[in-house]
Design an enzyme around this catalytic site. Structure first.
Site, PDB file in Angstrom:
ATOM      1  CB  CYS A   1      40.632 -12.042 -22.552  1.00  0.00           C
ATOM      2  SG  CYS A   1      40.316 -11.935 -20.915  1.00  0.00           S
TER       3      CYS A   1
ATOM      4  CB  CYS B   1      36.005  -1.608 -19.506  1.00  0.00           C
ATOM      5  SG  CYS B   1      34.774  -0.817 -19.955  1.00  0.00           S
TER       6      CYS B   1
END
Ligand code: FES
Lengths: 394, 282
Positions: free
Chosen positions: B105, B35
């Site tokens: 994030c 990923c």
């Protein structure tokens, strides 16, 4: 802090000699080259000289050069023109690793009802010419294959590609934006119909480019308006840019041997030095025939954007094929097409040099980058312990 | 290059609490190499479940590293329950904001914390792993998506991608994301059938079709898009092709095609005729 610019496949600095030649055309020599008066007419003559210089660098006739704004415009125009002039043919062949200036046009055309074949590449980034042969059809209007890849520097056998395509009656376009100034171009022996170049990749300014259109090839202009460029590209010419492109072509031609010796030696030293100093690094497309200035290196277990930002602290400029540097979340389509494992693709950095780079700059990169990679690997949960198998084999 | 705040840069260059805690009381791991980002969070607790030490290892971009650093700073000294109150928005805020495309994030930080707590409590899976996988490219489940929509008040498919990465790969799941979004926003419920709909004649005349299309757009579709800062304008109805222009936020939205197909066209098909197609004119 001095900038160490190793991102020349993105853009280049304008050569001082190019700038000098352009300057009068911003100020006292501002005439319109299309004007009837002598003031404009003299600029028109300079434009012709620039056209000759570009033609010289491409090995074609001046009349086969159409000035435009950029490589993207050249690519768009060539592809659309080739299809518009052969309405009965509905098939296009290109590759999976083209620049978006080609890929996105072809995808758009597919939505408009054209059929497209995207040729794959092997792990070195090279095409399989048998796949090209098998893909050609009687209704193939165009084969559009880049000459050299911007990300890996892989150089495609364009002479062979053009020959195969022409034998089967297809027109051929090549995006040669990365080639000009790095590999000799001779359109007298290269049987392509269209070839696009861009000024800012060869130390001319941004906003100027040229499209080669072979004499006799049917042409449908993209821009309509005045009679500039013999009606092939309307709009008042970017005179200063064109003057700059002409000069840049002249310099590039004179420097091509230097590019393939000194610049290449610098690139090789950088590449070898990084591979020696940093474990688990690899060059993408290492054994492929490559542009002399480009190396694309992947560092396992770290992510490209993080590397770029840390390098930025030392003024080192490069590019990354990592997803995080782009709006997309997938790493570079070129590296994915080459089957570069994710573990490497996310941590890829492209260094692209020019004749303005120095040994001292390479020394700085060789001194700093291994520390940066080590630091990021310290933070990474994937760093490999001594004797351990690789974290991921995908 | 992304516009990062000074605080993001600072936490990226000098991340706090990097490393492992060998005798950690719990460890939370999210993401993967494939990923492009992953985070491993180690927590050391006292007898009252207060976090006395937190360390992390992150593989990812500057904002992933900065978000991890921020998270560890924020939760140190808190009890586990207090730490769980920290939202991904809080992490982003602590850093002075993140580019919207990098919000995932901060979500990763939040998820790592939840994974660590699940590990502590002996729960088999972190909440984000439950549900049906909607985005195969990034292994994102419908639950994660619904949660991101609710917690961050997301209103477009593009935002779902920014916050969860779902839809950022091959794009196969975009339609499904639009469905989940519409459901979550209760749009389906809001779209009451027009009075005229049940009595829809078998074949509409051009005039009837034109009227019905414009009524549906004016009364239902446009108001719904306006809520999200967008708008739509009916340009023409050519046979069964409805030509529209997207306005406002919709015109620049990357997911506008999804909106057109999954919302506008779908609704017109329900309200007017099954074989209507919608095309955008620019
Ligand atoms: S399945 Fe979601 S992007 Fe590919």
């Amino acid at each position: 802090m001095a900038v160490i610019y190793l991102d020349n496949n993105a853009t280049t600095r304008v050569d001082p000699a190019v700038l000098e030649e352009m300057l009068p055309f911003f100020s006292e020599r501002y005439g319109n080259p299309s004007s009837m008066h002598a003031f404009g007419g003299s600029v028109g003559r300079e434009l012709s000289q620039a056209r000759e210089r570009v033609a010289q660098a491409l090995g074609c006739a001046p009349g086969e050069v159409v000035f435009n704004a950029c490589g993207t415009e050249g690519d768009n125009t060539a592809i659309r023109s080739a299809l518009a002039s052969q309405p009965e043919k509905r098939h296009i062949i290109t590759t999976r690793v083209e620049h978006p200036a080609v890929l996105n046009v072809v995808k758009h055309l597919e939505r408009k009802g054209y059929e497209a074949t995207y040729l794959g590449v092997d792990h070195e980034g090279m095409l399989d010419l048998d796949e090209l042969r098998d893909s050609l059809r009687p209704d193939t209007a165009l084969v559009s294959v880049m000459w050299a890849n911007n990300e890996t520097g892989a150089v495609f056998p364009i002479h062979e590609i053009a020959r195969i395509a022409k034998e089967r009656g297809a027109l051929v376009h090549t995006d040669a934006v990365q080639v000009l100034g790095k590999i000799p171009i001779d359109l007298k022996t290269l049987p392509v119909d269209f070839l696009a170049v861009s000024g800012h990749k060869v130390h001319a300014p941004k906003g100027v480019g040229a499209l080669f259109v072979r004499k006799g090839v049917q042409y449908r202009p993209f821009m309509l308006g005045g009679h500039q460029e013999h009606g092939r590209r309307a709009g008042t010419e970017n005179t200063t840019g064109i003057i700059g492109l002409g000069k840049a072509c002249e310099i590039a031609q004179a420097n091509i041997a230097h590019e393939n010796s000194a610049v290449k030696a610098l690139r090789d030293r950088l590449e070898a030095g990084l591979l020696a100093a940093i474990p688990e690094a690899r060059v993408n497309g290492s054994t492929a025939s490559r542009l002399p200035n480009t190396t694309n290196i992947s560092f396992q277990y770290v992510e490209g954007e993080a590397i770029l930002l840390m390098m930025d602290a030392f003024g080192i400029c490069a590019s990354s094929g990592s997803a995080c540097t782009s709006g997309s979340l997938e790493p570079s389509h070129v590296l994915r097409a080459m089957g570069v494992p994710f573990t490497y693709a996310h941590g890829s950095i492209r260094f692209s040099l020019s004749r303005f780079n120095t040994d001292a700059e390479v020394d700085t990169v060789l001194a700093e980058l291994p520390k940066i990679i080590a630091r990021l690997r310290e933070i990474s949960p994937f760093k490999r312990q001594e004797g351990e198998a690789p974290a991921c084999t995908c | 290059m992304w516009e990062y705040t000074d605080k993001v840069r600072e936490h990226f260059i000098n991340p706090r609490n990097v490393g492992e805690i060998p005798d950690a009381d719990c460890v939370g791991e999210v993401g993967s190499l494939a990923c492009g980002d992953a985070l491993k969070l180690f927590l050391k607790l006292d007898e009252n479940e207060r976090i006395v030490d937190a360390k992390f290892q992150t593989f990812g971009c500057a904002s992933a590293i900065a978000s991890s650093s921020a998270l560890t700073e924020m939760i140190k000294g808190k009890t586990v329950d207090e730490a769980l109150e920290v939202s991904n928005q809080d992490i982003a805020q602590f850093l002075g904001g993140l580019p919207k495309e990098k919000m995932h994030c901060s979500v990763m930080g939040k998820e790592a914390l939840e994974a660590a707590v699940a590990n502590l409590r002996g729960l088999p899976v972190a909440p984000h792993e439950e549900g049906e996988v909607v985005c195969e490219c990034f292994g994102v489940t419908d639950q994660t998506i619904r949660r991101a929509i609710a917690e961050n008040n997301l209103s477009t498919v593009e935002e779902i991608t920014d916050f969860t990465k779902a839809g950022g790969g091959c794009g196969k799941c975009l339609d499904r994301l639009a469905d989940i979004l519409a459901e979550a926003k209760g749009q389906k419920k809001e779209l009451k059938p027009l009075e005229i709909a049940p009595a829809k004649p078998a074949g509409l005349t051009n005039m009837q079709r034109m009227k019905l299309v414009s009524k549906t757009i004016e009364e239902e579709i446009a108001p719904s898009l306006q809520k999200d800062g967008g708008d739509i304008e009916l340009v023409d109805v050519d046979g069964k092709t409805v030509l529209v222009k997207l306005r406002g936020a919709c015109s620049s939205c990357k997911s506008s095609q999804v909106t057109l197909k999954q919302f506008v066209e779908k609704r017109l098909r329900e309200a007017v005729e099954q074989d209507i197609t919608v095309q955008e004119v620019r």
